[in-house]
Design a protein around this motif. Structure first.
Motif, PDB file in Angstrom:
ATOM      1  N   ASN A 124       0.869  -1.179   0.000  1.00 43.43           N
ATOM      2  CA  ASN A 124       0.000   0.000   0.000  1.00 43.43           C
ATOM      3  C   ASN A 124       0.904   1.227   0.000  1.00 43.43           C
ATOM      4  O   ASN A 124       1.177   1.813   1.033  1.00 43.43           O
ATOM      5  CB  ASN A 124      -0.916  -0.015   1.228  1.00 43.43           C
ATOM      6  N   ASN A 125       1.413   1.606  -1.172  1.00 46.80           N
ATOM      7  CA  ASN A 125       2.412   2.662  -1.283  1.00 46.80           C
ATOM      8  C   ASN A 125       1.805   3.969  -1.782  1.00 46.80           C
ATOM      9  O   ASN A 125       0.648   4.008  -2.187  1.00 46.80           O
ATOM     10  CB  ASN A 125       3.532   2.198  -2.214  1.00 46.80           C
ATOM     11  N   LEU A 126       2.602   5.017  -1.772  1.00 46.33           N
ATOM     12  CA  LEU A 126       2.148   6.307  -2.287  1.00 46.33           C
ATOM     13  C   LEU A 126       2.199   6.345  -3.813  1.00 46.33           C
ATOM     14  O   LEU A 126       1.284   6.857  -4.452  1.00 46.33           O
ATOM     15  CB  LEU A 126       2.997   7.436  -1.692  1.00 46.33           C
ATOM     16  N   GLU A 127       3.290   5.843  -4.384  1.00 49.05           N
ATOM     17  CA  GLU A 127       3.427   5.761  -5.840  1.00 49.05           C
ATOM     18  C   GLU A 127       4.288   4.551  -6.183  1.00 49.05           C
ATOM     19  O   GLU A 127       5.261   4.273  -5.508  1.00 49.05           O
ATOM     20  CB  GLU A 127       4.080   7.026  -6.428  1.00 49.05           C
ATOM     21  N   LEU A 128       3.927   3.870  -7.266  1.00 43.53           N
ATOM     22  CA  LEU A 128       4.647   2.682  -7.723  1.00 43.53           C
ATOM     23  C   LEU A 128       5.101   2.900  -9.158  1.00 43.53           C
ATOM     24  O   LEU A 128       4.351   3.418  -9.984  1.00 43.53           O
ATOM     25  CB  LEU A 128       3.729   1.449  -7.642  1.00 43.53           C
ATOM     26  N   PHE A 129       6.336   2.493  -9.449  1.00 44.04           N
ATOM     27  CA  PHE A 129       6.930   2.648 -10.777  1.00 44.04           C
ATOM     28  C   PHE A 129       7.438   1.291 -11.266  1.00 44.04           C
ATOM     29  O   PHE A 129       8.640   1.030 -11.287  1.00 44.04           O
ATOM     30  CB  PHE A 129       8.072   3.670 -10.720  1.00 44.04           C
ATOM     31  N   PRO A 130       6.505   0.402 -11.682  1.00 42.91           N
ATOM     32  CA  PRO A 130       6.898  -0.954 -12.063  1.00 42.91           C
ATOM     33  C   PRO A 130       7.455  -1.062 -13.481  1.00 42.91           C
ATOM     34  O   PRO A 130       8.070  -2.065 -13.816  1.00 42.91           O
ATOM     35  CB  PRO A 130       5.589  -1.732 -11.944  1.00 42.91           C
TER      36      PRO A 130
END
Length: 161
Positions: free
Chosen positions: A83-89
């Protein structure tokens, strides 16, 4: 950062030099008037775990978790791992500008502001094109995992702001 960052691996899956990525993130943080700490997480190669440890160690409670292949996330202390603020997969699509904006947003979260999410290019074929390379890079990262505590690192760098 992950255990292989700048050691066993020196470039992201997109071909960006780790030093340039780190400088871009730090420049983004500095552009918001803050200073970042650099911590190498040695006991996990999982991006969410790296980010969670970083957030727990951060004075502000905000951290950017960064795997050696370039996958990243902005995490806040107290949030569940995924449950993160922003994800860059989509690490093959990330640019130095993206990493700079990541640093800027992390600093804004640390200051209690509500930043706009970082825009990223989506390549729906990246997973299919790069699955073998991604797997091999993750294996190399995981081979560097050690039962050791996180270590603070120092990076000789001046912000370009």
């Amino acid at each position: 950062m992950g255990p292989a960052f700048g050691k066993e691996l020196t470039r992201t899956i997109g071909g960006l030099d780790h030093e340039a990525v780190l400088a871009a993130i730090l420049t983004g943080v500095a552009s918001e008037g803050l200073v970042a700490r650099i911590v190498k997480v040695k006991h996990s190669s999982d991006c969410a775990a790296i980010a969670t440890v970083g957030a727990e160690l951060s004075g502000s409670g905000i951290a950017i978790g960064l795997q050696s292949r370039g996958t990243a996330m902005i995490q806040k202390r107290g949030l569940a791992r995924l449950n993160n603020l922003e994800l860059f997969p989509q690490s093959p699509s990330l640019t130095l500008d993206t990493y700079r904006e990541m640093g800027r947003n992390a600093a804004r979260y640390a200051k209690g502001e509500k930043p706009k999410p970082v825009a990223v290019k989506i390549d729906n074929w990246a997973r299919l094109k790069l699955i073998v390379k991604t797997t091999l890079l993750h294996q190399r990262e995981t081979e560097q995992v050690r039962d050791e505590p996180p270590a603070e690192l120092f990076f000789d760098w001046e912000p370009d702001v």
